[in-house]
Design an enzyme around this catalytic site. Structure first.
Site, mmCIF file in Angstrom:
data_model
loop_
_atom_site.group_PDB
_atom_site.id
_atom_site.type_symbol
_atom_site.label_atom_id
_atom_site.label_comp_id
_atom_site.label_asym_id
_atom_site.label_seq_id
_atom_site.Cartn_x
_atom_site.Cartn_y
_atom_site.Cartn_z
ATOM 1 N N LYS A 136 6.356 -1.895 2.193
ATOM 2 C CA LYS A 136 5.135 -1.325 2.768
ATOM 3 C C LYS A 136 3.971 -2.284 2.524
ATOM 4 O O LYS A 136 3.168 -2.091 1.604
ATOM 5 C CB LYS A 136 4.888 0.061 2.147
ATOM 6 C CG LYS A 136 4.011 0.954 3.009
ATOM 7 C CD LYS A 136 4.182 2.394 2.572
ATOM 8 C CE LYS A 136 3.171 3.332 3.189
ATOM 9 N NZ LYS A 136 3.147 3.360 4.643
ATOM 10 N N LEU B 117 10.826 1.450 7.560
ATOM 11 C CA LEU B 117 10.273 1.893 6.275
ATOM 12 C C LEU B 117 11.070 3.100 5.767
ATOM 13 O O LEU B 117 11.361 4.009 6.559
ATOM 14 C CB LEU B 117 8.806 2.301 6.449
ATOM 15 C CG LEU B 117 8.119 2.571 5.113
ATOM 16 C CD1 LEU B 117 7.679 1.258 4.478
ATOM 17 C CD2 LEU B 117 6.935 3.492 5.269
ATOM 18 N N TYR C 158 0.821 -1.208 0.000
ATOM 19 C CA TYR C 158 0.000 0.000 0.000
ATOM 20 C C TYR C 158 0.855 1.259 0.000
ATOM 21 O O TYR C 158 2.067 1.211 0.211
ATOM 22 C CB TYR C 158 -0.972 0.013 1.193
ATOM 23 C CG TYR C 158 -0.351 0.367 2.519
ATOM 24 C CD1 TYR C 158 0.421 -0.551 3.227
ATOM 25 C CD2 TYR C 158 -0.535 1.630 3.079
ATOM 26 C CE1 TYR C 158 0.983 -0.218 4.460
ATOM 27 C CE2 TYR C 158 0.024 1.972 4.303
ATOM 28 C CZ TYR C 158 0.781 1.042 4.988
ATOM 29 O OH TYR C 158 1.341 1.382 6.195
ATOM 30 N N GLU D 106 11.680 2.909 14.685
ATOM 31 C CA GLU D 106 10.658 3.843 14.167
ATOM 32 C C GLU D 106 9.405 3.676 15.005
ATOM 33 O O GLU D 106 9.336 2.781 15.848
ATOM 34 C CB GLU D 106 10.390 3.584 12.679
ATOM 35 C CG GLU D 106 9.817 2.209 12.383
ATOM 36 C CD GLU D 106 9.558 1.964 10.903
ATOM 37 O OE1 GLU D 106 9.402 2.921 10.133
ATOM 38 O OE2 GLU D 106 9.480 0.777 10.533
#
Ligand code: PMP
Length: 280
Positions: A146, A203, A33, A179
């Site tokens: 992702k 990411l 996505y 993250e």
């Protein structure tokens, strides 16, 4: 300002858009996505998001999906909806097929999108800064792709909310700060902006990259290197970066006050400059 969906070439109201129950995204999380935002009727970093989408598709060995077709679909949906401050969610699954782990032969990737008004972060949160907890990272080894397999992120966000804070920050078993659940994290130490380097554990955030570039332009020293929780707690400033998050100050982490507990000057400057660029 209609909220709309895109379903394999068709544009329709979101509540009318349905996918088959044997979509592999639904059964295996076999889908990737992107989320793209617009400011004042202009999409921000569209090409960068398309680059990352291609990278995720290749990383999962999807059959080829035309970048041009995806770009055209995004632009058509965006034009139709006429939403100035839009959030476009794009999801591409490997396809629809009877449930079987192995890749099916001869199925087409399914492309779906939604477009809605962006839900802005509350102004008080931006003004006063957010709070967070750290959590040992229990995600898989390819967080650079992702994919829609976001259950660890969902559980971590919920744990943060249950603890009365805004977000959770994933930390390795050795204490390396990676993250947050839907954003990258930076600290400011000795005036230098520091963020985790690009590895399979995080990411490659588009906003992270924009912020690194802004630092270079603004002569703010910036470094992509590993740092641990002690550096996080002892930082002058810390902030999250993300498409909707933008640059969001974090002022308390695991009950440690970061810096003086106020939004720091580097964070404020980077957010202001990012906003100027995105609405320009
Ligand atoms: N990390 C994770 C885990 C995310 O989900 C996101 C948002 N998609 C980000 C970082 C930030 O990425 P971007 O700046 O491209 O929105």
């Amino acid at each position: 300002m209609p909220e709309l969906a895109y379903l394999n070439g068709e544009i329709l109201p979101i509540d009318k858009a349905q996918v088959p129950i044997e979509d592999r995204g639904y059964q295996f999380g076999d889908a990737v996505y992107e989320f793209i935002a617009s400011y004042n009727g202009r999409l921000f970093c569209l090409e960068e998001h398309l680059d990352r989408l291609e990278r995720s598709l290749n990383g999962l060995f999807f059959p080829s999906v035309s970048r041009e077709a995806v770009r055209k679909a995004v632009l058509t949906l965006f034009e139709k909806a006429e939403i100035q401050r839009a959030g476009i969610y794009i999801q591409i699954s490997r396809g629809v097929s009877p449930r079987n782990h192995a890749f099916p032969d001869g199925v087409r990737p399914q492309i779906v999108m939604t477009i809605r008004e962006v839900e802005e972060k509350p102004p008080e949160l931006r003004k006063n800064g957010a709070t967070a907890i750290t959590l040992e990272d229990f995600r898989w080894g390819r967080c650079d792709l992702k994919t829609v397999q976001l259950l660890p992120n969902v559980l971590a966000k919920q744990k943060a909310l249950a603890a009365g804070v805004f977000d959770a920050i994933f930390v390795s078993s050795e204490g390396v700060v990676r993250e947050a659940t839907s954003s990258n994290i930076c600290i400011v130490a000795d005036g230098t902006v520091i963020t985790h380097p690009l590895t399979p554990q995080i990411l490659p955030g588009i906003t992270r990259k924009v912020v690194i570039d802004l630092c270079r332009e603004l002569d703010i020293p910036v470094s992509e290197r590993f740092f641990k929780t002690d550096a996080l707690y002892g930082a002058e400033e810390s902030f999250l970066t993300g498409t909707v998050t933008e640059v969001l100050p974090i002022v308390t982490i695991d009950r440690h006050r970061i810096g003086d507990g106020q939004v720091g000057p580097v964070t404020a400057k980077l957010h202001e400059t990012l906003r100027q660029r995105s609405i320009a």
